[in-house]
Design a protein around this motif. Structure first.
Motif, PDB file in Angstrom:
ATOM      1  N   TYR A 110       6.109  15.069  -9.367  1.00 39.73           N
ATOM      2  CA  TYR A 110       7.133  15.586  -9.986  1.00 39.73           C
ATOM      3  C   TYR A 110       6.644  16.517 -10.798  1.00 39.73           C
ATOM      4  O   TYR A 110       7.757  17.330 -11.153  1.00 39.73           O
ATOM      5  CB  TYR A 110       6.865  14.085 -10.779  1.00 39.73           C
ATOM      6  CG  TYR A 110       7.898  14.252 -12.121  1.00 39.73           C
ATOM      7  CD1 TYR A 110       8.944  14.032 -12.292  1.00 39.73           C
ATOM      8  CD2 TYR A 110       7.181  14.553 -13.516  1.00 39.73           C
ATOM      9  CE1 TYR A 110      10.436  13.778 -13.272  1.00 39.73           C
ATOM     10  CE2 TYR A 110       8.397  15.129 -14.505  1.00 39.73           C
ATOM     11  CZ  TYR A 110       9.764  14.975 -14.065  1.00 39.73           C
ATOM     12  OH  TYR A 110      11.237  14.924 -15.331  1.00 39.73           O
ATOM     13  N   VAL A 111       4.724  16.586 -11.181  1.00 41.72           N
ATOM     14  CA  VAL A 111       5.176  18.091 -11.661  1.00 41.72           C
ATOM     15  C   VAL A 111       4.818  19.153 -11.309  1.00 41.72           C
ATOM     16  O   VAL A 111       5.295  20.471 -11.523  1.00 41.72           O
ATOM     17  CB  VAL A 111       3.351  17.489 -12.458  1.00 41.72           C
ATOM     18  CG1 VAL A 111       2.374  19.025 -12.938  1.00 41.72           C
ATOM     19  CG2 VAL A 111       2.990  16.581 -13.127  1.00 41.72           C
TER      20      VAL A 111
ATOM     21  N   LEU B 135       2.157   1.720  -3.467  1.00 39.07           N
ATOM     22  CA  LEU B 135       0.742   2.460  -4.332  1.00 39.07           C
ATOM     23  C   LEU B 135       0.628   3.940  -3.887  1.00 39.07           C
ATOM     24  O   LEU B 135       0.724   4.485  -4.885  1.00 39.07           O
ATOM     25  CB  LEU B 135      -0.376   1.631  -3.630  1.00 39.07           C
ATOM     26  CG  LEU B 135      -1.541   2.124  -4.280  1.00 39.07           C
ATOM     27  CD1 LEU B 135      -1.452   1.449  -6.141  1.00 39.07           C
ATOM     28  CD2 LEU B 135      -3.014   1.613  -3.830  1.00 39.07           C
ATOM     29  N   CYS B 136       0.697   4.276  -2.518  1.00 40.00           N
ATOM     30  CA  CYS B 136       0.383   5.779  -2.567  1.00 40.00           C
ATOM     31  C   CYS B 136       1.687   6.229  -3.222  1.00 40.00           C
ATOM     32  O   CYS B 136       1.924   7.644  -3.491  1.00 40.00           O
ATOM     33  CB  CYS B 136       0.983   6.200  -1.308  1.00 40.00           C
ATOM     34  SG  CYS B 136      -0.468   5.490  -0.111  1.00 40.00           S
TER      35      CYS B 136
ATOM     36  N   THR C  61       0.655   6.238  -6.934  1.00 44.84           N
ATOM     37  CA  THR C  61      -0.285   8.141  -7.123  1.00 44.84           C
ATOM     38  C   THR C  61       0.255   9.185  -7.053  1.00 44.84           C
ATOM     39  O   THR C  61      -0.004   9.695  -7.577  1.00 44.84           O
ATOM     40  CB  THR C  61      -1.489   7.524  -5.899  1.00 44.84           C
ATOM     41  OG1 THR C  61      -1.541   5.535  -6.500  1.00 44.84           O
ATOM     42  CG2 THR C  61      -2.520   8.141  -6.138  1.00 44.84           C
ATOM     43  N   PHE C  62       0.471   9.229  -6.178  1.00 41.86           N
ATOM     44  CA  PHE C  62       1.696  10.884  -5.282  1.00 41.86           C
ATOM     45  C   PHE C  62       2.211  11.144  -6.562  1.00 41.86           C
ATOM     46  O   PHE C  62       2.402  12.700  -6.749  1.00 41.86           O
ATOM     47  CB  PHE C  62       2.013  10.296  -3.771  1.00 41.86           C
ATOM     48  CG  PHE C  62       1.564  11.915  -3.459  1.00 41.86           C
ATOM     49  CD1 PHE C  62       0.796  12.730  -3.280  1.00 41.86           C
ATOM     50  CD2 PHE C  62       1.929  12.387  -3.294  1.00 41.86           C
ATOM     51  CE1 PHE C  62       0.830  13.960  -3.150  1.00 41.86           C
ATOM     52  CE2 PHE C  62       3.224  13.980  -2.927  1.00 41.86           C
ATOM     53  CZ  PHE C  62       1.754  14.760  -2.264  1.00 41.86           C
ATOM     54  N   TYR C  63       3.425  10.421  -6.352  1.00 39.15           N
ATOM     55  CA  TYR C  63       4.355  11.208  -7.265  1.00 39.15           C
ATOM     56  C   TYR C  63       4.360  11.934  -8.703  1.00 39.15           C
ATOM     57  O   TYR C  63       5.213  12.742  -8.321  1.00 39.15           O
ATOM     58  CB  TYR C  63       5.324   9.894  -7.936  1.00 39.15           C
ATOM     59  CG  TYR C  63       6.837  10.409  -8.437  1.00 39.15           C
ATOM     60  CD1 TYR C  63       7.959  10.851  -7.648  1.00 39.15           C
ATOM     61  CD2 TYR C  63       6.825  10.509 -10.121  1.00 39.15           C
ATOM     62  CE1 TYR C  63       8.981  11.513  -7.679  1.00 39.15           C
ATOM     63  CE2 TYR C  63       8.451  10.884  -9.836  1.00 39.15           C
ATOM     64  CZ  TYR C  63       9.212  11.141  -9.577  1.00 39.15           C
ATOM     65  OH  TYR C  63      10.317  11.971  -9.401  1.00 39.15           O
ATOM     66  N   PRO C  64       3.198  11.044  -9.112  1.00 36.55           N
ATOM     67  CA  PRO C  64       3.360  11.620 -11.057  1.00 36.55           C
ATOM     68  C   PRO C  64       2.630  13.435 -10.546  1.00 36.55           C
ATOM     69  O   PRO C  64       3.272  14.307 -11.084  1.00 36.55           O
ATOM     70  CB  PRO C  64       1.910  11.744 -11.622  1.00 36.55           C
ATOM     71  CG  PRO C  64       2.628   9.554 -11.092  1.00 36.55           C
ATOM     72  CD  PRO C  64       2.805  10.344  -9.674  1.00 36.55           C
ATOM     73  N   PHE C  65       2.365  13.484  -9.230  1.00 34.80           N
ATOM     74  CA  PHE C  65       1.557  15.130  -8.871  1.00 34.80           C
ATOM     75  C   PHE C  65       2.659  15.823  -8.693  1.00 34.80           C
ATOM     76  O   PHE C  65       2.621  16.863  -8.769  1.00 34.80           O
ATOM     77  CB  PHE C  65       0.541  15.197  -7.851  1.00 34.80           C
ATOM     78  CG  PHE C  65      -0.657  14.895  -8.270  1.00 34.80           C
ATOM     79  CD1 PHE C  65      -2.064  14.905  -9.603  1.00 34.80           C
ATOM     80  CD2 PHE C  65      -1.600  13.260  -7.886  1.00 34.80           C
ATOM     81  CE1 PHE C  65      -2.819  14.546  -9.510  1.00 34.80           C
ATOM     82  CE2 PHE C  65      -2.288  13.043  -8.609  1.00 34.80           C
ATOM     83  CZ  PHE C  65      -2.797  12.884  -9.298  1.00 34.80           C
TER      84      PHE C  65
ATOM     85  N   LEU D 283       0.719  -1.171   0.364  1.00 34.37           N
ATOM     86  CA  LEU D 283      -0.019   0.020   0.150  1.00 34.37           C
ATOM     87  C   LEU D 283       1.235   0.986   0.202  1.00 34.37           C
ATOM     88  O   LEU D 283       0.514   2.196  -0.767  1.00 34.37           O
ATOM     89  CB  LEU D 283      -0.897   0.359   1.430  1.00 34.37           C
ATOM     90  CG  LEU D 283      -2.251  -1.042   0.761  1.00 34.37           C
ATOM     91  CD1 LEU D 283      -2.787  -0.722   2.641  1.00 34.37           C
ATOM     92  CD2 LEU D 283      -2.991  -1.237  -0.148  1.00 34.37           C
ATOM     93  N   THR D 284       1.678   1.271   0.703  1.00 32.98           N
ATOM     94  CA  THR D 284       3.072   2.405   0.286  1.00 32.98           C
ATOM     95  C   THR D 284       2.959   2.516  -0.668  1.00 32.98           C
ATOM     96  O   THR D 284       3.524   3.844  -1.491  1.00 32.98           O
ATOM     97  CB  THR D 284       4.186   2.047   1.178  1.00 32.98           C
ATOM     98  OG1 THR D 284       3.456   1.935   2.930  1.00 32.98           O
ATOM     99  CG2 THR D 284       5.143   3.721   1.457  1.00 32.98           C
TER     100      THR D 284
END
Lengths: 324, 315
Positions: free
Chosen positions: B56-57, B46-47, B50-54, B43-44
């Motif tokens: 990174y941007v 997965l987080c 999910t979160f890294y693209p945001f 789950l970590t």
């Protein structure tokens, strides 16, 4: 105040079976007059559905006509099944049908179970705080528009994009993944899961929390371990909602996701990316080939309806669960 | 067990189960502990995915364009610091008019949605109406069969709605799905409330606004959220119905910048830095377009579980 009330009406718990039409119309007239405020509220909604849903259904007639904008739908000449023949004899029909189905089948195979697995994992967590954190983060992409998701994906899968770099590190070629037809389905389905897995898990989680705790107690007393409890208590509890959602999903086997395809594909990836809906969009709206595109679209809707009916039937047979 | 009888006046639809861990299960054995560890790890991960693209941007949009272009591999901090891209995005008149248009569509569209859906759901929750069943069937049928893209386009064209804001509001005035959700909530309100109101001389309109709407506020909020999110995110029908750039909603502007890569109008200067700047402008655009969602996200969050539950199959 002469507002009629149910209590004031002659009680008729079992309305008489259909009478003569004249009697029906008279009763309807009385009903309309008595409940005129409610009917007035209903009127705009009925009008909306009639105009924006039923008129287009009538408009599908142009699939059987040679639509001439000046003559209108009624005035255009009938051509029977010519447009359907043209589509099914066309160069791309097999590719379009295969792409539509494959994209959706991969999405059902990988995208449908993903939220269920996530819900089961979340359900097993001992830390409430951590569970909330995971949920907050995984729900987020659901609220991001498809344009932004596609924009990010186009960039990550471009030359020097982070996904292309990963592919290169794993021994791939440095060509942008987004221009590679063999990667399109993976990127499409992967981003679909990324965006929807968290949100999709909510309904399963809610169902899990609704399972009677005494079932778990009983299973534990019977000596069931965690795995056995999941197989014999949790999964049977989830089955009805899973089958209902699967039916709904299978009914959309022909439609889903084309707004994202339009953003992601390019002529270089049409080979795997072009689906029936995007084909209809290009020929119908961009090239103004209205009758032809309407015929293709009608095939799509008809097959979708058949698939929904078939899936529903299967579900009723297997689980006794049906959406109608 | 700790079930307590609550004298809550709320209908069953509003008293949905709270999402919390209910089953206390003592965990024993190394297999169980190994599973717990693996579960937390998965789950970590997965987080992170999910979160890294945001993230990174965000850090990419703040980076020096040229330094960003030179960077390879995983990036955890901005490369240099530059707000130039944000300045360019904000000075772009299309982004501003896009925001204004989207605001109009979201507010106006959702208001119309809610009024019509309330009226429809109220009328259709009157089982005594003779036309209740036929109308319901008529509405449900549209969920399974649609005319398709081209007939819809021709209809909007024939109605003269092309290139007007109505084209992206009117055809989406009522969602059959949301109507059914709200109708179920109205049906769940005990009829005694309505009887009492009628005895006090209330008509249909008063009963809807004074009894049903206040009692079904949670469901109404969820339905409003569904409508607003759909309006905010919609791009496809704006793309085919609108060609006047003044009317473009934000998502369509985003599409031009992100997908068609037309950042040229925002750039001047030497060619060397242009391509690099183009990338940071894209990222900055994503951030600007996502910020409003992130700003309301914490407020929406309490409706999530309820939203999906009332969206569940009830009928």
């Amino acid at each position: 105040m002469n507002t009629p009330r149910r209590a004031a009406m002659p009680a008729s718990p079992n309305p008489a079976p259909a009478r003569a039409p004249a009697g029906y119309l008279r009763r309807l007239g009385r009903d309309l007059a008595r409940n005129r405020v409610a009917y007035l509220m209903l009127l705009p909604v009925v009008l909306y559905f009639a105009v924006f849903h039923y008129v287009p259904m009538y408009g599908t007639l142009i699939a059987f006509k040679d639509f001439n904008p000046a003559a209108g739908i009624a005035g255009s000449e009938w051509v029977g099944l010519d447009w359907f023949r043209q589509f099914f004899n066309g160069l791309f029909v097999e590719r379009l049908i295969a792409n539509t189905l494959l994209l959706n089948i991969y999405d059902v195979l990988f995208g449908f179970p993903a939220p269920i697995v996530l819900a089961l994992l979340l359900n097993e967590l001992t830390s409430e705080k951590f569970r909330r954190l995971v949920q907050t983060i995984t729900y987020l992409p659901h609220f991001i528009s498809v344009v932004v998701v596609a924009g990010m994906l186009l960039d990550f899968a471009a030359r020097d994009g982070i996904l292309t770099q990963v592919a290169v590190a794993l021994g791939g070629t440095p060509d942008p993944l987004i221009n590679d037809p063999s990667w399109f389905r993976t990127l499409f389905v992967g981003s679909e899961i990324w965006q929807s897995v968290g949100w999709g898990s909510i309904i399963y989680l809610a169902t899990l929390f609704g399972i009677n705790p005494s079932l778990y107690e009983a299973a534990r007393i019977d000596g069931a371990n965690r795995w056995q409890r999941m197989v014999h208590v949790t999964l049977p509890g989830l089955l009805p909602i899973v089958s209902t959602l699967l039916v709904l999903r299978l009914g959309q086997l022909m439609t889903v996701g084309f707004e994202k395809v339009i953003l992601l594909y390019n002529p270089g990836t049409y080979e795997t990316a072009d689906v029936i809906s995007t084909y209809v969009y290009r020929h119908g709206i961009l090239d103004a080939n209205y009758s032809y595109a309407a015929a293709v679209g009608l095939c799509n809707s008809a097959v979708a309806l058949l698939l929904l009916a078939a899936a529903n039937r299967l579900s009723r047979k297997l689980t006794g669960n049906s959406i109608w | 067990m700790h079930e307590t009888m609550q004298g809550s006046p709320l209908p069953p639809a509003a008293t949905l189960p709270r999402l919390r861990l209910r089953h206390y299960r003592p965990r024993r054995g190394w297999g169980s502990a190994a599973f717990d560890t693996l579960n937390v790890t998965v789950l970590t991960l997965l987080c992170f995915i999910t979160f890294y693209p945001f993230y990174y941007v965000l850090i990419a949009s703040l980076s020096e364009p040229v330094a960003l272009a030179a960077h390879q591999g995983l990036m955890l901090l901005p490369q240099g610091l530059s707000f130039e891209a944000f300045g360019r995005v904000w000075q772009n008149p299309m982004v501003r008019s896009g925001f204004a248009n989207t605001l109009f569509i979201v507010v106006g569209g959702t208001a119309l949605n809610l009024v019509l859906t309330c009226c429809g759901a109220y009328a259709l929750s009157r089982r005594r109406l003779m036309l209740e069943k036929p109308v319901m069937l008529m509405i449900i049928f549209t969920m399974f069969f649609t005319g398709g893209l081209v007939p819809n386009y021709l209809l909007v064209r024939d109605l003269g709605l092309l290139d007007s804001r109505w084209a992206v509001i009117l055809p989406f005035a009522v969602s059959a799905w949301n109507l059914i959700i709200l109708r179920s909530a109205f049906n769940a309100v005990p009829k005694d409330y309505e009887e009492a109101a009628r005895i006090d001389g209330a008509g249909d309109l008063t009963i809807l606004t004074q009894v049903y709407v206040p009692l079904c506020m949670p469901t109404l909020a969820v339905v409003a959220m569904f409508y607003a999110v759909a309006h905010w995110n919609g791009y496809f029908y704006s793309m085919i119905y609108l060609s006047d750039r003044e009317l473009f909603p934000l998502q369509l502007v985003l599409r031009e910048i992100l997908v068609s890569s037309s950042t040229d109008s925002m750039m001047t200067g030497e060619a060397a830095g242009r391509e690099a700047l183009s990338t940071t402008i894209k990222y900055a655009t994503v951030i600007v377009a996502t910020l409003p969602v992130l700003a309301v996200y914490p407020f929406l969050q309490r409706f999530f579980a309820k939203g999906v539950l009332v969206g569940g199959i009830k009928e």
